[in-house]
Design an enzyme around this catalytic site. Structure first.
Site, PDB file in Angstrom:
ATOM      1  N   GLU A 142       0.829  -1.216   0.000  1.00 32.44           N
ATOM      2  CA  GLU A 142       0.000   0.000   0.000  1.00 32.44           C
ATOM      3  C   GLU A 142       0.862   1.265   0.000  1.00 32.44           C
ATOM      4  O   GLU A 142       0.824   2.069   0.933  1.00 32.44           O
ATOM      5  CB  GLU A 142      -0.965   0.001   1.187  1.00 32.44           C
ATOM      6  N   GLU A 298      -6.702  -7.765  -0.644  1.00 31.85           N
ATOM      7  CA  GLU A 298      -7.067  -7.728   0.781  1.00 31.85           C
ATOM      8  C   GLU A 298      -8.514  -7.299   0.918  1.00 31.85           C
ATOM      9  O   GLU A 298      -8.969  -6.395   0.199  1.00 31.85           O
ATOM     10  CB  GLU A 298      -6.236  -6.683   1.537  1.00 31.85           C
ATOM     11  N   TRP A 306      -9.728  -0.460  12.808  1.00 27.28           N
ATOM     12  CA  TRP A 306      -9.163   0.889  12.699  1.00 27.28           C
ATOM     13  C   TRP A 306     -10.193   2.007  12.562  1.00 27.28           C
ATOM     14  O   TRP A 306      -9.828   3.164  12.482  1.00 27.28           O
ATOM     15  CB  TRP A 306      -8.128   0.958  11.573  1.00 27.28           C
ATOM     16  N   PHE A 348      -7.084  -6.761  17.148  1.00 21.62           N
ATOM     17  CA  PHE A 348      -8.544  -6.871  17.117  1.00 21.62           C
ATOM     18  C   PHE A 348      -9.108  -6.937  15.699  1.00 21.62           C
ATOM     19  O   PHE A 348     -10.313  -6.944  15.511  1.00 21.62           O
ATOM     20  CB  PHE A 348      -9.185  -5.711  17.889  1.00 21.62           C
ATOM     21  N   HIS A 349      -8.228  -6.914  14.693  1.00 25.52           N
ATOM     22  CA  HIS A 349      -8.712  -7.022  13.306  1.00 25.52           C
ATOM     23  C   HIS A 349      -9.155  -8.462  13.065  1.00 25.52           C
ATOM     24  O   HIS A 349      -8.473  -9.397  13.476  1.00 25.52           O
ATOM     25  CB  HIS A 349      -7.568  -6.659  12.357  1.00 25.52           C
TER      26      HIS A 349
END
Ligand code: GLA
Length: 639
Positions: A142, A298, A306, A348-349
């Site tokens: 990215e 992705e 986020w 936490f993703h």
């Protein structure tokens, strides 16, 4: 069809890898992206490489029948590198140096960063060029995502040399940037600086070139890595992950340099238009390289971590959005990430394999989709009859602060896309300079910066029978953000049946509107004082100003909206334009909640809502469950 995702095995002890491969096979994973953030693990210090663990991992994956998209690992420089070469760090517009401790902390033009990245990429290329697991290379990650522009001294030097290549001599630059204004004259390129924070508005021509330079300099960094891989003997396809309509990089230029386009898409499940935004990004990715499928590199298996508050994807929604990408030309469904991290900013993703393992809904939906996609042929969607012009340089020019009204170019382009999407019309994206001859209708919203080639191409399109829709603030400046001699609309005036002579801002509380036969719509943002020259007026404001002008030019038609508008106005103009261009939807009379994509053999229908929806085609009638996907043949569609 590839199915899989980012795999970060360096975050786990090796004992876990066997379980990973076993569960990947169970979920029908056949491609993983490895090593994206593994620089510190691959190179413990300058000149020292540790590939033994990666050898073992790649062999293990290969034995399990899983291919690898091998990363060049350059996205997060290790601490030894920052300690030894602190000037690799990027600098913000206000002069703040961005430190390590997260990721992407490098100035793309830093010679030490580039040298050390080249060493790593060359070593990886030499070692794995012939590894049977490696199906593809994933360069960096990215690009420019977190540091959209670097304002360091390295960047200043590189900007000056970019400018001297583009302008040759300083007088040409002074002329192009209009530096007679506000005493901005330069005696030499060495006086030019990046547009750091300043007392008031920076020279917009400088800022435009700065944004071109930023995109070009990061692209140059990408090219350096790609060429290092090739020089090391790697022959697999090379890609880097784009982010839809990401503002900072001109992906039209980038697409020419990758073997395959790949895209990271994170629509927000809370946004009721999320699937239309995702469709927009998918069609843009397809259009960047129309001759081959793109990779959905992705997406989140479920929630991200986020946003300030992170909603779940509804049951079935992840599969519906994945099928959408496939219908729109992707030949992969890949995720961030395979196994949920145990620590770090992304713990936490969601992941394909969450901490709760196979008990989770996420795992169940992932493995069901893996099975459904196994052996699927790419959908190969046709480009359709309608194109929307999407131009990064124009977008950059429109972000300057001192315009008659603020214009959100991305939102404006999306509004036209959204209306076509809701009407089930297949859309491609183009530049004005592209070959437009395959389309019947071209929509060019707010094309403020219009090059001579772009204007000639749009004119040719209409002259030879095409239908063109334009909005206010089209054909206003040249490539340096200067007015052309003669004012506004100097290139397209004859095509549009007149030209603007002035522009005025419009605020929502003014409640301005326009009336056309059969419709009223809002006049928003900006209105042109439009000087008619041959065009017919289809709509006027309450005060009598012309705001929708139709003109016959050659064998074609143009429709110019001399203002911005709301959904009713966009719809009114498009319904006219679709009729003039004789464009038909993929499926007639379909509920707007159902998405329809034309594919090689028929269409994919996706109920993008959480409610059942009745569908009737010419030859069939059925009810679609929430988020249901159906592939229908041409015979089901038409008699
Ligand atoms: C981006 C990055 C990934 C990860 C995800 C999280 O897409 O490429 O490394 O950080 O976001 O959503």
């Amino acid at each position: 069809m590839y199915f899989g995702g980012d795999y970060n095995p360096e975050q786990w002890p090796e004992e876990v890898w066997d379980e990973d491969v076993r569960l990947m096979r169970e979920a029908r994973v056949n491609l993983v992206s490895v090593g994206i953030f593994a620089w510190a693990r691959l190179q413990p210090d300058e000149g020292e490489f540790d590939f033994a663990w990666l050898d073992r991992l790649l062999d293990k994956l290969h034995d399990g029948g899983i291919s690898v998209d091998l990363a060049t690992a350059t996205a997060s420089p290790p601490n030894w590198l920052v300690r030894r070469y602190p000037d690799v760090l990027p600098v913000t517009e206000t002069g703040t140096v961005l430190g390590p401790g997260s990721r992407q902390h490098y100035a793309p033009t830093s010679p030490d960063y580039r040298r050390l990245a080249a060493d790593l990429v060359t070593a990886l290329g030499r070692r794995y060029a012939d590894h049977p697991a490696v199906a593809m290379w994933h360069i960096n990650n990215e690009y420019a995502c977190h540091v959209r522009a670097d304002y360091s001294e390295h960047a200043a030097l590189a900007f000056r040399s970019w400018l001297s290549v583009h302008y040759g001599d300083i007088d040409s630059l002074n002329d192009a940037w209009g530096t007679a204004f506000w005493s901005q004259h330069y005696n030499g390129f060495d006086e030019v600086r990046p547009p750091r924070a300043s007392p008031t508005t920076q020279n917009p021509s400088l800022v435009l070139d700065w944004r071109r330079f930023t995109s070009d300099s990061v692209l140059d960094l990408y090219r350096m890595e790609r060429d290092a891989l090739r020089a090391a003997g790697a022959e697999q396809p090379v890609t880097t992950n784009f982010m839809g309509a990401f503002p900072a990089m001109n992906y039209w230029d980038w697409a020419a340099e990758v073997d395959v386009v790949s895209h990271d898409g994170y629509p927000d499940p809370r946004d009721s238009d999320a699937h239309r935004h995702a469709a927009f990004a998918a069609d843009l990715m397809r259009s960047l390289k129309p001759d081959r499928p793109w990779l959905l590199m992705e997406q989140a298996p479920n929630a991200v971590q986020w946003r300030p508050n992170n909603a779940a994807k509804a049951p079935g929604q992840m599969a519906a959005w994945s099928e959408q990408a496939v219908a729109r030309g992707a030949d992969s469904v890949l995720y961030f990430q395979w196994r949920q991290s145990r620590s770090g900013a992304e713990k936490f993703h969601s992941a394909m394999l969450p901490h709760s393992g196979k008990r989770s809904r996420t795992w169940k939906e992932i493995s069901q989709l893996g099975a459904a996609l196994e052996g699927r042929e790419p959908a190969s969607p046709p480009p359709g009859d309608v194109a929307i012009v999407f131009d990064w340089e124009n977008r950059w020019a429109l972000t300057q602060p001192d315009l008659p009204a603020d214009i959100d170019y991305q939102a404006e382009v999306f509004a036209w896309y959204e209306a076509l999407h809701a009407r089930h019309v297949q859309v491609s994206f183009v530049r004005a300079e592209s070959d437009l001859s395959g389309f019947r209708l071209v929509v060019a919203p707010a094309l403020y910066l219009l090059t001579e080639d772009g204007a000639a191409s749009l004119e040719r399109f209409v002259e030879t029978g095409g239908t063109l829709v334009t909005t206010a603030f089209t054909d206003i400046v040249d490539e340096h953000d200067r007015f052309r001699p003669g004012g506004y609309g100097t290139q397209l005036g004859e095509v549009l049946g007149g030209r603007p002579v002035d522009f005025f801002g419009v605020l929502p509380e003014e409640g301005r509107s326009a009336r056309a036969s059969g419709a009223d719509f809002a006049v928003t943002t900006m209105i042109e004082d439009f000087d008619l020259d041959g065009g017919d007026v289809l709509a006027r404001t309450a005060e009598g100003e012309p705001v929708l002008i139709r003109n016959r030019f050659g064998a074609g038609t143009s429709l110019h909206l001399a203002c911005f508008t709301d959904k009713a106005g966009t719809g009114f103009v498009l319904d006219h334009a679709l009729e003039a261009a004789t464009v038909t939807p993929v499926v007639d009379g379909l509920d707007p909640a159902v998405e329809a994509v034309a594919t090689l053999h028929g269409a994919t229908l996706i109920n993008q809502s959480a409610n059942p929806v009745k569908v009737k085609t010419e030859n069939d009638a059925f009810t679609m469950a929430p988020f249901e996907v159906r592939h229908i043949t041409r015979d089901q569609l038409h008699q």
